[in-house]
Every structure is written in C-alpha cells, then in structure tokens.
Design an enzyme around this catalytic site. Structure first.
Site, mmCIF file in Angstrom:
data_model
loop_
_atom_site.group_PDB
_atom_site.id
_atom_site.type_symbol
_atom_site.label_atom_id
_atom_site.label_comp_id
_atom_site.label_asym_id
_atom_site.label_seq_id
_atom_site.Cartn_x
_atom_site.Cartn_y
_atom_site.Cartn_z
ATOM 1 C CG ASP A 32 13.399 -13.312 -14.779
ATOM 2 O OD1 ASP A 32 12.880 -14.186 -13.917
ATOM 3 O OD2 ASP A 32 13.154 -12.798 -15.205
ATOM 4 N NE ARG A 88 -2.217 -5.527 10.237
ATOM 5 C CZ ARG A 88 -1.647 -7.137 10.201
ATOM 6 N NH1 ARG A 88 -1.048 -6.484 11.421
ATOM 7 N NH2 ARG A 88 -0.990 -7.457 9.913
ATOM 8 C CD GLN A 89 -0.666 2.462 5.575
ATOM 9 O OE1 GLN A 89 0.628 1.766 6.715
ATOM 10 N NE2 GLN A 89 0.104 3.762 6.130
ATOM 11 C CG HIS A 121 -7.564 -5.654 11.184
ATOM 12 N ND1 HIS A 121 -7.417 -5.165 12.395
ATOM 13 C CD2 HIS A 121 -7.383 -3.782 11.339
ATOM 14 C CE1 HIS A 121 -7.309 -4.716 13.124
ATOM 15 N NE2 HIS A 121 -6.952 -3.277 12.250
ATOM 16 C CE LYS A 188 -4.140 -0.982 23.010
ATOM 17 N NZ LYS A 188 -3.789 -0.478 21.306
ATOM 18 N NE ARG A 190 0.068 5.941 22.366
ATOM 19 C CZ ARG A 190 0.792 5.389 22.694
ATOM 20 N NH1 ARG A 190 2.137 5.637 23.405
ATOM 21 N NH2 ARG A 190 0.240 3.668 21.935
ATOM 22 C CG ASP A 215 -6.720 -9.233 19.347
ATOM 23 O OD1 ASP A 215 -8.108 -8.440 18.320
ATOM 24 O OD2 ASP A 215 -5.961 -8.724 18.957
HETATM 25 C C1 R5P Z 1 -5.581 -4.704 16.143
HETATM 26 O O1 R5P Z 1 -6.298 -3.566 15.797
HETATM 27 C C2 R5P Z 1 -5.287 -6.049 15.793
HETATM 28 O O2 R5P Z 1 -7.414 -6.780 16.190
HETATM 29 C C3 R5P Z 1 -4.682 -6.720 15.950
HETATM 30 O O3 R5P Z 1 -5.058 -6.710 17.474
HETATM 31 C C4 R5P Z 1 -2.922 -6.533 15.625
HETATM 32 O O4 R5P Z 1 -3.291 -6.320 14.707
HETATM 33 C C5 R5P Z 1 -2.669 -7.412 16.553
HETATM 34 O O5 R5P Z 1 -0.668 -7.088 16.011
HETATM 35 P P1 R5P Z 1 0.007 -7.526 16.738
HETATM 36 O O6 R5P Z 1 0.965 -9.036 17.671
HETATM 37 O O7 R5P Z 1 1.494 -6.737 15.787
HETATM 38 O O8 R5P Z 1 0.372 -7.105 18.175
#
Ligand code: R5P
Length: 293
Positions: A32, A88-89, A121, A188, A190, A215
């Site tokens: 289960d 991340r959240q 993160h 970045k 936007r 990264d």
């Molecule tokens: C974002 O702030 C993190 O440093 C990474 O760049 C990010 O989490 C990478 O995730 P993904 O590959 O989904 O863009």
C-alpha cells in the site's frame, strides 16, 4: 554514519572521509506504499546522510528513522543533506499556497540537532537560521570544489565563468576567485509577460571566449538554456555548464544540448550522469567535530 540505499557512493565516500563506519538504513515498501525503516546499531551521535533531491519519500524515511534512532538511544542526530529540498518556495505567491521552505525546515529542525547542507537555495531568506530557528544549520559552499575542479581540468585562466542571473553572483565570483578565471553574470530585464532580455555589462567580453555557465541548481533547464543561447549570440566560441545540484531529466538535458551547451558537469549532491565533483571533502570538514576522537 548512517545512510540510506539512495545515497549511492556518496554516503560511503563521506564516511571514508570522516574515518567513520558506514551503516545502511534499510527501507521496505509495503504493497500500500507505506514504508518501514530499519536502522543499524545506533551510536550516541548519528550522522544521517541523505540528500533530499526527489524528496517526498525521503522526508518520510527521515521521520521514521529519527523515531528509531532516538528510541535506540541516540543523543545527537545530525543530518547531512547535500541538497536541501523545498527551499525555492519561500513565499505564498498566490493566496492559499503553502510556504514549503518554512514547513520543511520546521520538520527537519524538529527531528535533528544540526543540519548540514550545500548551497541551499535561499533567495528572499537570508540565512538558514531564519527558517531553522534554534537548530544549527550550516549552509556550505561548493565554490571551492567547483574552482578546484576547473583548476584540475586545466586552462582555468582562459575561461569566462558566467552566472545566468544576478542571484548567481556569489557562487560564480567565489568559484572564479578559487581558480583564477574571469567572471561576470547576465542580467534579466523583463520586457513583457513572456519576454525576458538577458544582457551583460560588457557584451564584447564574451566574444571568442570559452564560457562556463555556473549555477546552484539545474532543474528544468529554463535558466541555463536561454543563458547559453545568449552567450553564443554574444560570440562565445564554446559554452559548458557547471552546477552544484543536477536535478534535471533527459528532456531538460536535450533542451540544454539544443541550446548549445556542450557539456554539463555537476557535484554529487544528487546522483546524476553529470556527476564529476565529490562533495565528501567539503562535508567532512564541516562534520569532523561530530566524530568522537
Ligand atoms: C534560480 O534562482 C536558481 O538559482 C536556479 O537558476 C534555478 O532554480 C534553476 O532551475 P531551472 O533549471 O528550472 O531554471
């Protein structure tokens, strides 16, 4: 040190670096889907090694194992999780959403006396102590290991390390300083709901350079793929990527390749075909004080 089956070679490697015996925590899955966890002989201090990539089952394993360790007499439980999930959240982006970072840190803080991780993160949260409260939590950096790997590979002084966004700057800078490479980050901007422009302070800098994107996480590839495309349009002759936590699947790997990334190399924080850099020395330095002389 105790580790789980999913630890692969990284668990025994860390035990070796610490000069500690490695005991396997076994997990049985019932039809289960409930789990039963069996821990080996339990010392006073248990260093539990479990990286929290693909975390849902692992969090339950930790809850169960912690019950057994404590009941069998462990007085100190230390979690070594090179990848710390759900960081991340860090906000409820829409009404009603859970703040997963807070919930998971609270759960782990209740189970363990210390948590050790690598490049958690943290974006809006400044430090792990903001979410782990009185439970000590160490956020180690893999920058030294990344920089040493680039030095070992050779030609580091010829490389341009490129962060895909401003947030990556501390990791990119520290990696570059370790191996003597040049570095910069993309910015970045936007331009609309769907449109993001990636720019760099001195675009001429990328021309004819061997670029290494650096990264903390690669998950969907949606950060590194456009960064690679941008680097190539700015004249980079070669783009590779170096990441701490390789969480990406085959589809994302294909996307990166299509964007022109020739190679991805990662640490072993999450078991992945791109793993080349062991974090055991980084973790062992932080955990050495947990080992009885
Ligand atoms: C974002 O702030 C993190 O440093 C990474 O760049 C990010 O989490 C990478 O995730 P993904 O590959 O989904 O863009």
């Amino acid at each position: 040190m105790h580790g789980f089956e999913t630890a692969g070679e990284a668990g025994p490697a860390l035990a070796g670096a610490l000069g500690a015996p490695f005991g396997l925590v076994r997990t049985h899955r019932f039809p289960d889907d409930e789990l039963m966890v069996t821990v080996p002989e339990t010392p006073d201090t248990v260093i539990a090694f479990l990286s929290l990539d693909r975390p849902n089952q692992k969090l339950v394993q930790l809850v169960l194992a912690a019950e057994a360790w404590r009941r069998l007499g462990a007085r100190r439980l230390v979690l070594a999780a090179p990848y710390l999930a759900y960081m991340r959240q860090d906000l409820a982006f829409e009404a009603g959403q859970a703040i997963s970072q807070k919930a998971v840190a609270g759960l782990l803080a209740g189970l363990f006396d210390r948590v050790v991780t690598v490049n958690a993160h943290l974006h809006r949260t400044h430090s792990l102590s903001d979410i782990f409260g009185s439970t000590p939590a160490d956020d180690l950096s893999a920058a030294g290991a990344l920089g040493d790997w680039l030095s070992w590979r050779g030609g580091a002084s010829e490389l341009l390390l490129l962060g895909p966004d401003e947030e990556s700057e501390p990791l990119v800078r520290a990696t570059a300083e370790r191996c003597g490479a040049a570095w910069t980050t993309l910015r970045k901007t936007r331009r609309g709901d769907e449109e993001v422009e990636l720019s760099v302070d001195d675009p001429g800098r990328l021309k004819d350079r061997a670029v290494v994107l650096v990264d903390d996480i690669c998950s969907s590839g949606a950060t590194l793929a456009p960064a690679a495309r941008r680097a190539l349009t700015l004249g980079a002759r070669d783009v590779r990527a170096l990441v701490v936590h390789a969480l990406f699947d085959r589809a994302a790997a294909a996307e990166l390749q299509a964007a022109g990334v020739r190679q991805v190399v990662s640490t072993d924080s999450a078991s992945h075909p791109t793993n080349e850099i062991a974090l055991a020395p980084v973790l062992a330095r932080a955990l050495a004080n947990e080992i009885a002389p």
